[in-house]
Design a protein around this motif. Sequence first.
Motif, short mmCIF file in Angstrom:
data_model
loop_
_atom_site.label_atom_id
_atom_site.label_comp_id
_atom_site.label_asym_id
_atom_site.label_seq_id
_atom_site.Cartn_x
_atom_site.Cartn_y
_atom_site.Cartn_z
N ARG A 59 0.83 -1.20 0.00
CA ARG A 59 0.00 0.00 0.00
C ARG A 59 0.87 1.26 0.00
NH1 ARG A 59 -2.05 2.63 4.33
NH2 ARG A 59 -3.80 3.95 3.84
N ILE B 102 0.52 4.03 -2.91
CA ILE B 102 0.02 5.38 -2.64
C ILE B 102 1.15 6.41 -2.66
CG2 ILE B 102 -1.11 6.90 -0.96
CD1 ILE B 102 -2.64 4.56 0.10
N ALA C 13 2.53 14.51 9.92
CA ALA C 13 2.43 14.32 8.47
C ALA C 13 1.23 15.06 7.88
CB ALA C 13 2.35 12.83 8.14
N GLY C 14 0.09 14.97 8.57
CA GLY C 14 -1.12 15.60 8.04
C GLY C 14 -1.01 17.11 8.00
N ALA C 15 -0.44 17.68 9.06
CA ALA C 15 -0.31 19.14 9.11
C ALA C 15 0.65 19.62 8.02
CB ALA C 15 0.19 19.57 10.48
N PHE D 67 1.22 18.10 5.19
CA PHE D 67 0.51 17.94 3.91
C PHE D 67 -0.47 19.09 3.69
CE2 PHE D 67 -3.14 16.36 1.48
CZ PHE D 67 -2.50 15.96 0.32
N ALA D 68 -1.21 19.43 4.76
CA ALA D 68 -2.19 20.51 4.64
C ALA D 68 -1.50 21.83 4.29
CB ALA D 68 -2.97 20.65 5.95
N GLN E 124 2.46 10.96 -3.65
CA GLN E 124 1.12 11.49 -3.43
C GLN E 124 1.16 13.03 -3.35
OE1 GLN E 124 -0.59 11.03 0.51
NE2 GLN E 124 -2.47 10.25 -0.38
N ASN F 53 -0.33 15.69 -6.29
CA ASN F 53 -1.37 16.66 -5.94
C ASN F 53 -0.93 18.09 -6.23
OD1 ASN F 53 -3.69 15.20 -4.98
ND2 ASN F 53 -2.47 14.54 -3.24
N GLU G 234 -6.58 0.86 7.36
CA GLU G 234 -6.03 1.70 6.29
C GLU G 234 -6.31 3.18 6.51
OE1 GLU G 234 -7.98 -0.88 5.78
OE2 GLU G 234 -6.90 -2.37 4.58
N TRP G 235 -7.15 3.50 7.48
CA TRP G 235 -7.47 4.92 7.74
C TRP G 235 -6.30 5.53 8.54
CZ3 TRP G 235 -10.23 8.52 5.69
CH2 TRP G 235 -10.50 9.70 6.38
N ASP G 236 -5.29 6.01 7.81
CA ASP G 236 -4.12 6.60 8.45
C ASP G 236 -3.82 7.95 7.79
OD1 ASP G 236 -3.11 5.95 5.99
OD2 ASP G 236 -1.60 4.55 6.72
N SER G 237 -2.66 8.52 8.09
CA SER G 237 -2.37 9.86 7.57
C SER G 237 -2.32 9.88 6.03
CB SER G 237 -1.05 10.39 8.15
OG SER G 237 0.02 9.57 7.79
N LEU G 238 -1.85 8.79 5.43
CA LEU G 238 -1.83 8.74 3.95
C LEU G 238 -3.25 8.78 3.40
CD1 LEU G 238 0.87 6.10 2.93
CD2 LEU G 238 0.88 8.54 2.41
N ALA G 239 -4.15 8.02 4.06
CA ALA G 239 -5.55 7.99 3.60
C ALA G 239 -6.19 9.36 3.77
CB ALA G 239 -6.32 6.93 4.37
N MET H 12 -4.67 12.26 3.80
CA MET H 12 -4.13 13.15 2.76
C MET H 12 -4.83 12.91 1.43
SD MET H 12 -0.05 13.01 3.38
CE MET H 12 0.56 12.79 5.04
N GLY H 13 -5.03 11.65 1.09
CA GLY H 13 -5.71 11.31 -0.16
C GLY H 13 -7.14 11.84 -0.16
N TYR I 163 -6.84 19.37 8.06
CA TYR I 163 -6.45 18.04 8.54
C TYR I 163 -7.00 17.78 9.93
CZ TYR I 163 -3.40 14.06 9.58
OH TYR I 163 -2.92 12.84 9.92
#
Lengths: 431, 75
Positions: free
Chosen positions: A41, A45, A241-243, A245-246, A281, A285, B31-36, B38-39, B54
């Motif tokens: 995965r 991704i 990571a999310g912050a 990315f945002a 990814q 984007n 699978e619901w993680d930071s990559l998901a 972001m997607g 986020y």
Amino acid sequence: MARAAFTDVRIAGIAAVVPKEEVRLAEEVARLGGDLRRVERLARIAGIDRRRVAPPGVTPADLCRQAARRLMGILDVPGDAIDALLFVGQHPDHILPATACILQDALGLSRDCAALDVNQGCSGYVYGLWLAFSLAACSAARRVLLLVGDGMTGLLDPENRVVAPVFGDCGTATLVERAQGAPAAWFDLGTDGSGAKDLMIAAGGARIPPPSTPEAYAAHCQRVFDPAGVPWRPNRLHMDAGAVFAFTMDTVPARIKALLASAGMTPADVHHLVLHQANRQIMANIAREAGFPESRTPMETFSRYGNQGAASIPCALCDALGEELARGPRTLLLSGYGVGLSWASAILTMEGARCAPVVDFDPETPIVAPEEELARWRARIAGAPPETRSDDTSLRGMPRDGMPSPDAGTAVKACGRAAGPIPTDDEGGMQ
Amino acid sequence: MNIDEFLEELKTLMQRDGTLTPDMALRDVPEWDSLAIMGCMAFLHGHFGLRIPYSRFGSLNTVEDVAALAKGAIR
């Protein structure tokens, strides 16, 4: 506003060196949770596949030194032709002095060469270019050697599944020089320090200094688990990571569009969008939102070498576009973004620049492991073979523990009072 | 877009082979993680022009909550 355009400055060439040690994601499965489906995965991704990891004792400065030697050889530029050396990265050899000073000597550059470090990460290559172009444009330094290298694999917890499989090591060298008639280059840079904690190594600097007892050091090294069960250490890289990315998606495509507008261009005027190789990814984007097709946005360097921090853009130029750039003038849009939080983009036309193929690091002398380096340093402090030159009189009157001898102490005080030139030993009567 | 189409999109961007239903708890979806996330952020922006921060994703409980981020665009 940090927006600038320069003319009469060019990139003469770029070289990149990576460690020869390759780690494949599939081999890391056990350490990262043992789930093969998870690995597949990640590969699908994020494009994660393999990366290069420097062995202990090989530093970003080592990789940059070899890249610089290679580039200077290819371009036939002697050491005394370099007016300034910039080292950009996040993993210096020592707390002090600046790694650039050590590299000045290692590369045999002139003592008239200015040398300094810049602490920047994923935006660092474009920041370094901006500085180098500025220096060359006003002839403050006609030839600037820009060394950009990172060693993120040494700054993270290898069992942290968020960051461990992503990063790779690399050292690069870029020669920027004044060249009459070179086409215009545009830059756009920015900062949002409110997101500093989103990418941070919190411990080890002045805010949380390295403790002086082994017991106190434990709290710096011991793992702390986040709510998702991911282990982090205060003295290693922490990433939200999310912050990140945002921030990237909120900022980078808009800045790329603004830079294009200020240069009077559209994506159609640019041959290639070369992004910091964060992961597939993120790159896909950004490219889509900025209006660039993926076919003109190299992303393979990430899958081949990992996220190389500050060094990823120059490595991608050598890895993905080296042959293409040899065919004729190509207009590129470079964009780096990350730690800071910080971002920087540039549009420049490369013409006649030599972007050499990426090569593996070749240790010219036996690699000295950190433990051995530490033992040598302890021995040096304890009085083992002096490294000062025989004609060096600066330590005269100083015993080996670095404290002034009683006589020298008097001399220092006397010098402090003297209004005229500092007297030399030969002048005797300092008291 | 109807909910079934959205669930298919979500499965693709998560790279999940198993089933996905609206009432499933996100904590039960490995699978619901930071990559998901972001997607998902990129998908919601690309398809509906929605910029979801986020931090909003951290307070979601079920798959249906994710669909609700599209504010009625997913039925």
